[in-house]
Design a protein around this motif. Structure first.
Motif, PDB file in Angstrom:
ATOM      1  N   UNK A  97       0.838  -1.200   0.000  1.00 16.31           N
ATOM      2  CA  UNK A  97       0.000   0.000   0.000  1.00 16.31           C
ATOM      3  C   UNK A  97       0.872   1.248   0.000  1.00 16.31           C
ATOM      4  N   UNK A  98       1.892   1.280   0.845  1.00 14.40           N
ATOM      5  CA  UNK A  98       2.802   2.430   0.897  1.00 14.40           C
ATOM      6  C   UNK A  98       3.553   2.592  -0.422  1.00 14.40           C
ATOM      7  N   UNK A  99       4.002   1.487  -0.992  1.00 12.63           N
ATOM      8  CA  UNK A  99       4.733   1.547  -2.261  1.00 12.63           C
ATOM      9  C   UNK A  99       3.816   1.982  -3.403  1.00 12.63           C
ATOM     10  N   UNK A 100       2.564   1.506  -3.413  1.00 17.25           N
ATOM     11  CA  UNK A 100       1.613   1.893  -4.460  1.00 17.25           C
ATOM     12  C   UNK A 100       1.306   3.390  -4.387  1.00 17.25           C
ATOM     13  N   UNK A 101       1.380   3.950  -3.185  1.00 16.72           N
ATOM     14  CA  UNK A 101       1.144   5.385  -2.995  1.00 16.72           C
ATOM     15  C   UNK A 101       2.411   6.206  -3.248  1.00 16.72           C
ATOM     16  N   UNK A 102       3.463   5.533  -3.689  1.00 14.88           N
ATOM     17  CA  UNK A 102       4.755   6.180  -3.974  1.00 14.88           C
ATOM     18  C   UNK A 102       5.345   6.906  -2.767  1.00 14.88           C
ATOM     19  N   UNK A 103       5.165   6.315  -1.595  1.00 15.87           N
ATOM     20  CA  UNK A 103       5.782   6.865  -0.389  1.00 15.87           C
ATOM     21  C   UNK A 103       7.274   6.569  -0.489  1.00 15.87           C
ATOM     22  N   UNK A 104       8.122   7.593  -0.391  1.00 18.70           N
ATOM     23  CA  UNK A 104       9.565   7.366  -0.527  1.00 18.70           C
ATOM     24  C   UNK A 104      10.102   6.455   0.584  1.00 18.70           C
ATOM     25  N   UNK A 105      11.020   5.599   0.221  1.00 21.21           N
ATOM     26  CA  UNK A 105      11.614   4.686   1.193  1.00 21.21           C
ATOM     27  C   UNK A 105      12.377   5.437   2.284  1.00 21.21           C
ATOM     28  N   UNK A 106      12.759   6.667   2.030  1.00 21.22           N
ATOM     29  CA  UNK A 106      13.426   7.455   3.076  1.00 21.22           C
ATOM     30  C   UNK A 106      12.464   7.772   4.238  1.00 21.22           C
ATOM     31  N   UNK A 107      11.175   7.590   4.001  1.00 20.50           N
ATOM     32  CA  UNK A 107      10.165   7.832   5.031  1.00 20.50           C
ATOM     33  C   UNK A 107       9.769   6.559   5.773  1.00 20.50           C
ATOM     34  N   UNK A 108      10.335   5.422   5.373  1.00 12.12           N
ATOM     35  CA  UNK A 108       9.975   4.131   5.958  1.00 12.12           C
ATOM     36  C   UNK A 108      11.238   3.452   6.479  1.00 12.12           C
ATOM     37  N   UNK A 109      11.212   3.074   7.742  1.00 15.59           N
ATOM     38  CA  UNK A 109      12.328   2.364   8.356  1.00 15.59           C
ATOM     39  C   UNK A 109      11.820   1.007   8.814  1.00 15.59           C
ATOM     40  N   UNK A 110      12.533  -0.042   8.443  1.00 16.29           N
ATOM     41  CA  UNK A 110      12.111  -1.404   8.776  1.00 16.29           C
ATOM     42  C   UNK A 110      13.196  -2.065   9.623  1.00 16.29           C
ATOM     43  N   UNK A 111      12.776  -2.594  10.768  1.00 21.31           N
ATOM     44  CA  UNK A 111      13.689  -3.334  11.636  1.00 21.31           C
ATOM     45  C   UNK A 111      13.236  -4.784  11.713  1.00 21.31           C
ATOM     46  N   UNK A 112      14.153  -5.682  11.444  1.00 18.64           N
ATOM     47  CA  UNK A 112      13.921  -7.112  11.573  1.00 18.64           C
ATOM     48  C   UNK A 112      14.336  -7.520  12.982  1.00 18.64           C
ATOM     49  N   UNK A 113      13.428  -8.189  13.693  1.00 20.53           N
ATOM     50  CA  UNK A 113      13.685  -8.548  15.080  1.00 20.53           C
ATOM     51  C   UNK A 113      13.374 -10.026  15.314  1.00 20.53           C
ATOM     52  N   UNK A 114      14.147 -10.651  16.166  1.00 28.93           N
ATOM     53  CA  UNK A 114      13.868 -12.043  16.551  1.00 28.93           C
ATOM     54  C   UNK A 114      12.724 -12.103  17.548  1.00 28.93           C
ATOM     55  N   UNK A 115      12.638 -11.080  18.401  1.00 26.15           N
ATOM     56  CA  UNK A 115      11.552 -11.014  19.380  1.00 26.15           C
ATOM     57  C   UNK A 115      11.311  -9.550  19.731  1.00 26.15           C
ATOM     58  N   UNK A 116      10.201  -9.294  20.372  1.00 22.11           N
ATOM     59  CA  UNK A 116       9.860  -7.920  20.739  1.00 22.11           C
ATOM     60  C   UNK A 116      10.798  -7.357  21.805  1.00 22.11           C
ATOM     61  N   UNK A 117      11.621  -8.197  22.413  1.00 21.26           N
ATOM     62  CA  UNK A 117      12.562  -7.721  23.429  1.00 21.26           C
ATOM     63  C   UNK A 117      13.926  -7.345  22.853  1.00 21.26           C
ATOM     64  N   UNK A 118      14.111  -7.493  21.540  1.00 21.15           N
ATOM     65  CA  UNK A 118      15.378  -7.101  20.913  1.00 21.15           C
ATOM     66  C   UNK A 118      15.634  -5.616  21.135  1.00 21.15           C
ATOM     67  N   UNK A 119      16.892  -5.276  21.256  1.00 23.78           N
ATOM     68  CA  UNK A 119      17.273  -3.874  21.351  1.00 23.78           C
ATOM     69  C   UNK A 119      17.132  -3.240  19.972  1.00 23.78           C
ATOM     70  N   UNK A 120      16.673  -1.997  19.946  1.00 21.65           N
ATOM     71  CA  UNK A 120      16.580  -1.271  18.681  1.00 21.65           C
ATOM     72  C   UNK A 120      16.893   0.204  18.934  1.00 21.65           C
ATOM     73  N   UNK A 121      17.323   0.910  17.906  1.00 25.07           N
ATOM     74  CA  UNK A 121      17.776   2.289  18.084  1.00 25.07           C
ATOM     75  C   UNK A 121      16.700   3.275  18.535  1.00 25.07           C
ATOM     76  N   UNK A 122      15.446   2.896  18.456  1.00 24.74           N
ATOM     77  CA  UNK A 122      14.362   3.814  18.802  1.00 24.74           C
ATOM     78  C   UNK A 122      13.700   3.440  20.128  1.00 24.74           C
ATOM     79  N   UNK A 123      14.425   2.741  20.991  1.00 22.66           N
ATOM     80  CA  UNK A 123      13.850   2.278  22.247  1.00 22.66           C
ATOM     81  C   UNK A 123      13.355   3.418  23.131  1.00 22.66           C
TER      82      UNK A 123
END
Length: 166
Positions: A97-123
């Motif tokens: 849906x975001x890609x079809x709306x031509x939302x730039x990838x610079x506006x989308x950040x994707x984090x792959x996590x093993x579990x919800x307790x993983x550390x991430x930069x936006x904690x």
């Protein structure tokens, strides 16, 4: 000789207890791109799922006019090998849906996590309690989120638009 046997037995029992430690070391979330999603073994289902989903064109057009690329950001947290419908259906459908709306990838950040307790930069900003989850911010302030509890199997485009409009 008895002392040597006792020492060996003690060493083996300590080693056995140490190896039974159930504490799993924390892991860090991995930043991924859409290109990596399309070629990663952990996301082998992603290309086919995005390929078969067609978001509603009227919703896509509304999203195009509502998404402010200077203010809106989408941060996604997802678990690669989860076979749940949120990961293997909702996640690729929101991305499509975001890609079809031509939302730039610079506006989308994707984090792959093993579990919800993983550390991430936006904690300091996002508390991840379930995967997948999409956080929508406007001018760095959390406006809304998309979670699989609201997903019915065919409303990813609606959920995306609703989250952007909040």
């Amino acid at each position: 000789m008895k002392r040597l046997i006792l020492l060996a037995a003690f060493s083996l029992s300590v080693l056995g207890l140490w190896s039974c430690n159930s504490e799993v070391p924390p892991t860090d979330a991995q930043l991924v791109t859409v290109q990596e999603l399309n070629s990663s073994a952990g996301y082998a289902w992603f290309p086919s799922e995005t390929g078969i989903y067609t978001p509603n064109p009227a919703i896509v057009n509304q999203l195009k006019t509502s998404f402010d690329t200077n203010a809106h950001k989408v941060t996604v947290y997802v678990k690669p090998t989860c076979s749940c419908k949120g990961t293997q259906k909702l996640f690729p459908q929101v991305m499509k849906t975001l890609m079809a709306a031509n939302i730039p990838m610079r506006c989308i950040t994707i984090y792959s996590m093993r579990s919800s307790s993983d550390k991430h930069p936006m904690m300091d900003k996002f508390v991840v309690t379930t995967l997948p989850v999409f956080y929508i911010t406007r001018n760095d302030s959390i406006r809304s989120s998309i979670m699989d509890v609201d997903y019915t199997g065919d409303n990813a485009d609606t959920l995306t638009l609703r989250a952007i409009l909040r």
